[in-house]
Structures are given as C-alpha cells and as structure tokens.
Design a protein around this motif. Structure first.
Motif, short mmCIF file in Angstrom:
data_model
loop_
_atom_site.label_atom_id
_atom_site.label_comp_id
_atom_site.label_asym_id
_atom_site.label_seq_id
_atom_site.Cartn_x
_atom_site.Cartn_y
_atom_site.Cartn_z
N PRO A 21 33.95 44.08 36.30
CA PRO A 21 34.64 44.23 35.01
C PRO A 21 35.23 42.93 34.49
O PRO A 21 35.25 42.69 33.28
CB PRO A 21 35.74 45.26 35.32
N VAL A 22 35.71 42.09 35.39
CA VAL A 22 36.30 40.81 34.98
C VAL A 22 35.21 39.87 34.47
O VAL A 22 35.39 39.17 33.47
CB VAL A 22 37.08 40.18 36.14
N ALA A 82 41.95 47.34 41.69
CA ALA A 82 42.82 46.44 40.92
C ALA A 82 43.01 45.10 41.61
O ALA A 82 43.10 44.05 40.94
CB ALA A 82 44.18 47.11 40.72
N SER A 83 43.03 45.08 42.94
CA SER A 83 43.22 43.83 43.67
C SER A 83 42.01 42.92 43.56
O SER A 83 42.14 41.71 43.38
CB SER A 83 43.54 44.12 45.14
N LEU A 84 40.82 43.49 43.67
CA LEU A 84 39.61 42.68 43.51
C LEU A 84 39.52 42.10 42.10
O LEU A 84 39.13 40.94 41.92
CB LEU A 84 38.37 43.52 43.82
N GLU A 85 39.89 42.90 41.13
CA GLU A 85 39.87 42.40 39.76
C GLU A 85 40.91 41.30 39.57
O GLU A 85 40.65 40.31 38.87
CB GLU A 85 40.11 43.54 38.77
N LEU A 86 42.07 41.45 40.18
CA LEU A 86 43.09 40.39 40.09
C LEU A 86 42.56 39.09 40.69
O LEU A 86 42.74 38.01 40.11
CB LEU A 86 44.36 40.82 40.81
N HIS A 113 45.01 45.98 32.28
CA HIS A 113 43.96 46.92 32.67
C HIS A 113 44.38 47.96 33.70
O HIS A 113 43.71 48.99 33.84
CB HIS A 113 42.74 46.14 33.18
N HIS A 114 45.45 47.69 34.43
CA HIS A 114 45.94 48.65 35.43
C HIS A 114 47.47 48.74 35.36
O HIS A 114 48.16 48.50 36.37
CB HIS A 114 45.50 48.24 36.84
#
Length: 230
Positions: A38-39, A101-105, A170-171
């Motif tokens: 997504p990022v 959420a952590s992977l996206e961060l 996003h979260h």
C-alpha cells in the motif's frame, strides 16, 4: 487478500527489478512485499516518487530487512531477507494486530529518506539551523564519524515521523499502539545520541494530532524541525 491489497501487490510486483521478477520469491519475501504494497502504491500513484522495489537474490546476513538506496535519481526500496534471520525476527516481534500497520510504517519511514534524497537535502540542516560541532579532543577521523552519526540520527528521526504520519492517516485507531511499539524498538539496547536514537522526536509525536499536513512529508517536517531546536 482484499481487492485493494491485490492491486497494490500487483503494482509492487511490476515495480520489482528484473532479477527479482525472474526469481522465485520466498514466503517471507512475499509477506514483506504484501506489507509494503500500500505504501509503494501511494508513493508511485499519489506522491509520484521515482521508486523501484528490489529483492536481494543473494544471502544478506546482518543487513536491514528493509532499506532505501538511491541510484541515478531513483529511490530503491531494498528487501534483504534471504539468509537473514532478522527479517522473520522483526515480524515475530510485532503483535499480530499491529503487523500490517507496522510494516507500512517501516516502508513509509523509507519514503522519508527517499524524499530527502530527491530534495538534495540528505544530511543537510534546514535553513536557519546549525549542525553543531564535534566534541573537543576527538581525532579527525573520529570527529567525522561523530558528525556522520549525528546526521544519520536526524535523518532517522525524520523517517520515523514520516512513518507515524502515515499511521495517523491510514491507521488512526492503532496510532497509540503503533507509536508505543516503535518507541520500544528504538529504546532497545539504546546508546543515547547514536544513529537510531530518535526518542526525542517520538516524544513530540506521542499524540496523533501533533502530526498534520497536506502530505506525510509536510506533517513530519514541522515536528522534525521543532525537535531540532532542542
């Protein structure tokens, strides 16, 4: 896999280097790619960043599982997971509810580095700020190493704030928990003032409303500069 994630993952697959596309991806590599998809989609389609995705085909023990390179004016999101137990360890260290959420961060953190490279601002202080000088008495080689460490710390602080700005956008319901996870990671085996000591900026970003702007970069930059004043 949701429809949105499917298309995001397809975009990431298209952005892979030719070597990565021709190789069989491992389950761990696929999981990380799904996590950052997504990022990457946002970076390419909304932010219009020149971003490629590279999966290292060789064993890379000791490397950061996710990092950023910059080659010929393009940002390279590099996954180094083969022969590298750190990739699985990082997944295992995150509670399942926070994994997406952590992977996206982590991926958004690297976008912060990408933005700084593209702006020609890497390791540079913004206008009106001075980087300071190394402690007296250091040998010339140690003085440069100290200055490089301080510069890296500033860039890591900016990257963390970009990642948190992404989380806020996003979260939002997970912001407090993701922030706590990131602070715990940064505090582990911490050497104060070292490359990854970003805790001063994380304190400033404790509340999600502290990060606001038209883009994740604008949201991070204001708080980042505030941290530079201290």
């Amino acid at each position: 896999m949701s429809r949105r994630l499917f298309f995001a993952f397809a975009l990431v697959a298209a952005a892979l280097s030719p070597a990565a596309r021709s190789a069989d991806l491992t389950p761990l590599e696929t999981r990380w790619l799904q996590g950052v998809a997504p990022v990457v989609m946002h970076a390419r389609q909304v932010l219009a960043l020149p971003l490629d995705v590279v999966v290292q085909p060789q064993d890379t023990p000791g490397a950061a599982p996710l990092a950023l390179g910059f080659v010929d004016g393009r940002c390279k999101l590099v996954l180094s997971l083969r022969g590298n137990p750190e990739g699985q360890r990082q997944l295992d260290a995150v509670e399942p509810a926070l994994l997406v959420a952590s992977l996206e961060l982590m991926a958004a953190h690297e976008l912060g580095h990408c933005r700084r490279y593209l702006d020609g601002a890497w390791f540079r202080m913004p206008a009106g700020f001075k980087a300071g000088t190394a402690p007296a008495g250091l040998a010339p080689d140690l003085r440069q190493a100290w200055l490089d460490m301080r510069s890296t710390r500033r860039e890591e602080g900016y990257g963390d704030l970009v990642g948190l700005a992404w989380t806020r956008e996003h979260h939002p319901a997970l912001y407090t928990r993701v922030h706590a996870w990131l602070a715990k990671e940064r505090a582990a085996e911490l050497i104060p003032g070292s490359h990854h000591d970003t805790l001063d900026w994380l304190v400033l970003a404790s509340a999600p409303e502290s990060l606001h702007g038209r883009t994740i970069f604008e949201a991070a930059d204001r708080l980042w500069q505030h941290g530079l004043k201290d």
